[in-house]
Design an enzyme around this catalytic site. Structure first.
Site, PDB file in Angstrom:
ATOM      1  N   ARG A  23     -18.261 -10.806  54.821  1.00  0.00           N
ATOM      2  CA  ARG A  23     -19.570 -10.715  55.443  1.00  0.00           C
ATOM      3  C   ARG A  23     -19.916 -12.029  56.155  1.00  0.00           C
ATOM      4  NH1 ARG A  23     -25.065  -9.701  52.118  1.00  0.00           N
ATOM      5  NH2 ARG A  23     -24.002 -11.082  50.686  1.00  0.00           N
ATOM      6  N   GLU A  69     -33.782   1.591  59.312  1.00  0.00           N
ATOM      7  CA  GLU A  69     -32.439   1.831  59.827  1.00  0.00           C
ATOM      8  C   GLU A  69     -32.400   2.850  60.958  1.00  0.00           C
ATOM      9  OE1 GLU A  69     -33.231   1.789  56.596  1.00  0.00           O
ATOM     10  OE2 GLU A  69     -32.338  -0.118  56.014  1.00  0.00           O
ATOM     11  N   PHE A  94     -26.772   2.895  53.976  1.00  0.00           N
ATOM     12  CA  PHE A  94     -27.931   3.190  54.819  1.00  0.00           C
ATOM     13  C   PHE A  94     -27.464   3.605  56.218  1.00  0.00           C
ATOM     14  CE2 PHE A  94     -29.714  -0.416  52.074  1.00  0.00           C
ATOM     15  CZ  PHE A  94     -29.931   0.449  51.026  1.00  0.00           C
ATOM     16  N   HIS A 120     -21.509  -4.092  52.118  1.00  0.00           N
ATOM     17  CA  HIS A 120     -21.627  -3.434  50.808  1.00  0.00           C
ATOM     18  C   HIS A 120     -20.868  -2.110  50.788  1.00  0.00           C
ATOM     19  CE1 HIS A 120     -24.866  -6.347  51.032  1.00  0.00           C
ATOM     20  NE2 HIS A 120     -25.084  -6.257  49.745  1.00  0.00           N
ATOM     21  N   ARG A 178     -18.976  -6.792  50.063  1.00  0.00           N
ATOM     22  CA  ARG A 178     -19.998  -7.815  49.839  1.00  0.00           C
ATOM     23  C   ARG A 178     -19.371  -9.095  49.313  1.00  0.00           C
ATOM     24  NH1 ARG A 178     -22.857  -9.673  45.554  1.00  0.00           N
ATOM     25  NH2 ARG A 178     -25.036 -10.250  45.929  1.00  0.00           N
TER      26      ARG A 178
END
Lengths: 337, 280
Positions: A23, A69, A94, A120, A178
């Site tokens: 990330r 989102e 999401f 994630h 993550r």
């Protein structure tokens, strides 16, 4: 020129990438790209951590749309249609389930160059509980028109994937974990979207994996199998869509079959995709290692939950042995369930 | 003809022809969303006739203003107005919803003048906000307009975009709300009510202009004074009548989606033309 020389990342810089999570590597790479290309736009949905980096340095190329989102993807589509190159940041779950329709219609349907950075992935946020598990995303994304789906296996490959995605003509989804990743690639190489990387040769069977821990575990399984005199080819399938069909067909023709490994449900993801390819072109046995179709109403670290789900070195070995000897009955997979 | 030279009477003629075209599409094999198309015709006619900086013969012109029909079910009204402005031949409206036509029940991207296909409600405002942000950040003068249904505002995604657009100060963004007061199951206020609608937008940081959505002069004057305040997006809440212009459909729930039989088509047309004669 060697593969390392063809890579946009230097050998020295490569080693340093592994001190960060994928990330963080993505964010650093994006900032580097954006400094020299003002079309690159960082679209944030309050993911946190851009305040002191990208947003502070290039405020004109940064926007935070808030915890929203649907609007993240809609606005990114509008930015892309206007000639910009938006990187839309959210979490995998999401991106694919909450804002699925915006992804389908506004981004993928319109074939707009939105880059979705989905962190994630898999069970990398296992400690947060099922609201933050992303175990369905690959299955959903494989059905999306025009979309390219990238799953870098480690920090270095993340830097390459982000660079490749930046100037790819259509929409791209980049699935990141993550956590810090084990180093899979020892040195930089010439990453190409859609071209898998064979990490180890072998003629007995092929293990095809996607994502940091699945690829890491696949390499671990190869060592155990080698100790038993079995040669396993290991393929890092960093692009789940479009799939590297030639590599899969070579595996189907040259080895006894394929074990797939993913941090995703075993339906519809990498295992499903591989099965679709070989069943049509060169049927062979495919054993799928992944998370059972169901709801993980539990908590734990990424490694712990993957172990619970059977995404382990031992299970890959067991599936490989079953593949080679279908008469085996004492395999891990059968026992577990 | 320059835009300013367009007379109100000419706009009224165009709107009338657009309404006839909507009814013709409603008389096609599959019917169409007649009521919500007729309520939007005057808004679209004034928008395309006097406001939008566009080049119908060069739909992708980089300097254009963008229009998003977020209430995609008013496609018939959009087609009628786009054809009226030369995006494609008016005769093409006869292909409405036929196999492989460029004119579907909700807009397709392949149709000149359609930048974003719509139909699923609650998408258009975010798209337009993205376009507006791109123009603002790159120093271009493009503006973005989006037409929303009133019932559509029940979709939560709109409010994500409403909040963000105000925060970003997108004064090159204008939302038009076709406030005809109806949704498929009945009146909006008897479903999940939207009032006090103007206050709601205002409290979210938008400039609000309320107007009669069928008064061509009023619309022209509102659209000519955008943004209503610098540094803020503007919403034009246009009070409209569902089925406007066709007495048998006006303010009637059943006008939502109609497949006009030849007899009904004749009645509707007669009513529309009588209304037009009385106005002219």
């Amino acid at each position: 020129m060697t593969a390392a020389q063809e890579s946009p990342v230097s050998v020295d810089a490569w080693a340093e990438l592994y001190t960060c999570s994928a990330r963080d590597v993505q964010r650093r790479t994006l900032l580097e790209l954006a400094r020299s290309d003002e079309r690159i736009f960082c679209v944030d949905s309050d993911t946190g951590g851009f305040e002191d980096g990208f947003a502070a340095e290039l405020p004109g190329q940064y926007v935070n749309v808030g915890i929203a989102e649907a609007n993240l993807f809609g606005m990114s589509a509008g930015l892309a249609a206007s000639g910009l190159i938006p990187f839309a940041h959210t979490m995998s779950t999401f991106a694919t389930t909450r804002a699925c329709e915006q992804l389908k219609l506004d981004v993928a349907g319109n074939n707009l160059p939105v880059r979705i950075v989905a962190t994630h992935g898999g069970l990398s946020a296992g400690h947060y509980g099922p609201s933050h598990h992303a175990l369905q995303d690959l299955a959903i994304l494989r059905t999306m028109p025009h979309l390219t789906v990238l799953v870098p296996a480690d920090a270095g490959e993340t830097a390459l994937a982000v660079r490749a995605a930046a100037h790819h003509p259509g929409p791209v989804y980049i699935r990141l974990g993550r956590n810090a990743t084990p180093q899979i690639h020892r040195e930089p190489y010439a990453f190409r979207i859609g071209a898998s990387v064979q990490l180890a040769d072998g003629d007995d069977l092929t293990v095809v994996a996607t994502g940091p821990l699945p690829v890491h575990y696949a390499l671990g399984a190869r060592e155990q199998l080698a100790a038993q005199g079995i040669g396993a080819r290991v393929v890092n399938m960093h692009t789940v869509k479009p799939l590297d069909q030639p590599a899969l067909l070579r595996a189907a023709q040259e080895t006894a079959g394929i074990v797939t490994v993913e941090d995703h449900v075993v339906v519809g993801g990498l295992g499903g995709a591989v099965s679709e390819v070989v069943s049509a072109e060169h049927p062979c046995r495919v054993r799928r290692v992944g998370v059972a179709d169901g709801y993980l109403d539990t908590v734990g670290s990424e490694q712990e939950l993957l172990a619970d789900a059977g995404v382990t070195v031992d299970h890959i070995v067991a599936e490989a042995l079953t593949l080679l000897d279908p008469a085996r009955t004492d395999n891990h997979h059968t026992r577990r369930r | 003809m320059t835009r300013l030279a367009v007379s109100t009477e000419q706009l009224a003629d165009r709107a009338h022809r657009a309404r006839e075209a909507v009814l013709a599409m409603g008389a096609s094999e599959h019917g169409t969303h007649v009521g919500g198309s007729l309520s939007a015709v005057d808004l679209l006619t004034v928008l395309y006739g006097t406001v939008l900086r566009v080049r119908p013969d060069e739909p992708d012109w980089a300097g254009r203003d963008w229009f998003v029909l977020s209430k995609g079910h008013a496609a018939a009204a959009l087609y009628a107005v786009l054809a009226e402005h030369g995006y494609f031949p008016p005769e093409e409206c006869r292909t409405y919803a036929q196999r492989h036509s460029r004119l579907a029940g909700h807009p397709l991207r392949r149709l000149p003048g359609v930048d974003f296909p719509t139909g699923s409600l609650g998408h258009g405002l975010s798209l337009a906000a993205g376009v507006a942000l791109a123009a603002a950040r790159t120093g271009r003068s493009n503006r973005a307009f989006v037409l929303l249904g009133d019932g559509e505002l029940q979709e939560g995604s709109n409010w994500e975009a409403i909040m963000a657009a105000a925060q970003l100060g997108l004064d090159n963004l204008t939302a038009l709300v076709d406030r005809n007061g109806w949704q498929i199951s009945g009146r909006t206020e008897e479903s999940v009510g939207l009032e006090p609608l103007a206050d709601r937008w205002r409290s979210f940081g938008w400039s609000v202009v309320e107007t009669d959505g069928h008064d061509l002069d009023a619309l022209r004057s509102v659209f000519g004074a955008l943004p209503a305040a610098p540094g803020r997006p503007t919403v034009v809440i246009a009070r409209t009548t569902k089925g406007r212009g066709v007495p048998i459909f006006e303010d009637r729930k059943k006008s939502h989606y109609v497949r006009l039989t030849p007899r009904l088509h004749e009645r509707a047309l007669a009513g529309l033309r009588a209304r037009r004669r009385n106005q002219a």
